[in-house]
Motif scaffolding. Structure first.
Motif, PDB file in Angstrom:
ATOM      1  N   HIS A  60       0.832  -1.208   0.000  1.00 35.94           N
ATOM      2  CA  HIS A  60       0.000   0.000   0.000  1.00 35.94           C
ATOM      3  C   HIS A  60       0.871   1.265   0.000  1.00 35.94           C
ATOM      4  CE1 HIS A  60      -3.821  -2.077   0.358  1.00 35.94           C
ATOM      5  NE2 HIS A  60      -3.341  -2.806   1.348  1.00 35.94           N
ATOM      6  N   LYS A  64       0.857   4.025  -3.047  1.00 42.96           N
ATOM      7  CA  LYS A  64       0.598   5.453  -2.837  1.00 42.96           C
ATOM      8  C   LYS A  64       1.705   6.296  -3.473  1.00 42.96           C
ATOM      9  CE  LYS A  64      -0.762   8.708   0.793  1.00 42.96           C
ATOM     10  NZ  LYS A  64       0.168   9.805   0.460  1.00 42.96           N
ATOM     11  N   GLU A  67       1.224   6.431  -7.195  1.00 41.39           N
ATOM     12  CA  GLU A  67       0.155   7.364  -7.585  1.00 41.39           C
ATOM     13  C   GLU A  67       0.677   8.793  -7.646  1.00 41.39           C
ATOM     14  OE1 GLU A  67      -3.105   7.026  -4.902  1.00 41.39           O
ATOM     15  OE2 GLU A  67      -3.549   4.949  -5.427  1.00 41.39           O
ATOM     16  N   GLU A  68       1.642   9.083  -6.795  1.00 41.19           N
ATOM     17  CA  GLU A  68       2.158  10.453  -6.665  1.00 41.19           C
ATOM     18  C   GLU A  68       3.346  10.727  -7.579  1.00 41.19           C
ATOM     19  OE1 GLU A  68       3.140  10.413  -2.569  1.00 41.19           O
ATOM     20  OE2 GLU A  68       1.050  10.492  -1.866  1.00 41.19           O
TER      21      GLU A  68
END
Length: 273
Positions: A60, A64, A67-68
């Motif tokens: 996870h 994240k 995604e960034e």
């Protein structure tokens, strides 16, 4: 160009207790932003983020970051391959296509773990979901790795850090023989990465590394080798550019097409980037 082996973490002294007091330079947080300038200078367009912690929370965390940050092109995560509900977990992670494969820190395990039939059965399940598997081991574990790989001939494997040869002592005889045996499996690739921390951190020579490269490229050929850095762990020895320059210099002997395989095409094909 793709860097097939980087780690990111928010440093936790308990979870990351392998990072001891002699490793002050990496006892801090590392994020994709820390790589942007060096990647820009070297024309590296992306990386594969590899697990450093053995929990699904790590997946996870890396998702994240992906995604960034556009530089993360793929993730090698962690999943419990001994979990009786493994199929269910793998099915769940299929929802995140950027996760390309899995790794367990086998260098911290013994022979009984590596050759545990339940563990091998777990690795066998990965093919159903088209997942890769990264092999992380020390040179003195390669015989166990070979026995494991022999039982799963259709699983795509990649050997991390050239199987961690003893660069520091220069004793490569047993490692060379095992690399030759392992490379005879066409489903196994190798990452040229992570050798600086197996060498004398401050006093390694270019020839120390080239001796290892000679074996890897002879046995695997450029068709099954991919470039990786093992950043930020390799910072224990030298800045990123120093490692890249050594690999770049060695590979000047290859054709343009072969260099493209090593620095890009093999990674894209293996990890489906």
């Amino acid at each position: 160009m793709i860097d097939t082996h980087v780690h990111f973490w928010n440093f936790d002294p308990v979870r990351d207790n392998w990072i001891n007091d002699d490793m002050q330079i990496i006892r801090k947080d590392f994020s994709p932003e820390n790589l942007l300038d060096v990647y820009s200078d070297l024309n590296i367009t992306g990386c594969v983020a590899v697990q450093a912690s053995q929990s699904e929370e790590e997946n996870h965390f890396l998702l994240k970051l992906a995604e960034e940050s556009e530089i993360i092109k793929g993730i090698v995560g962690w999943v419990d391959l001994l979990d009786p509900n493994l199929d269910e977990r793998l099915s769940f992670w299929q929802n995140h296509q950027i996760i390309k494969g899995w790794r367990h820190i086998l260098q911290a395990e013994n022979r009984d773990f590596i050759l545990n039939p339940a563990f091998i059965a777990g690795v066998k399940q990965l093919k159903k979901y088209n997942y890769t598997y990264d092999l992380l081991c020390y040179h003195n574990q390669l015989e166990n790795i070979i026995q494991m790989v022999d039982q799963i001939p259709d699983q795509p494997f990649v050997l991390d850090h050239c199987g961690k040869p003893d660069v520091k002592s220069g004793d490569l005889k047993a490692w060379t023989a095992n690399i030759k045996t392992l490379a005879a499996n066409p489903n196994v690739l190798c990452k040229v990465s992570g050798l600086l921390t197996e060498a004398d951190w401050q006093n390694w020579t270019e020839q120390d590394l080239f001796n290892c490269f000679d074996v890897i490229f002879e046995q695997f050929s450029p068709e099954r080798v991919m470039y990786g850095s093992d950043w930020p762990v390799m910072l224990l020895s030298r800045p990123y550019q120093d490692w890249f320059n050594v690999v770049n210099k060695y590979t000047e002997r290859f054709t343009v097409a072969e260099r493209r395989m090593i620095f890009s095409d093999n990674a894209k094909q293996f990890y489906k980037l």
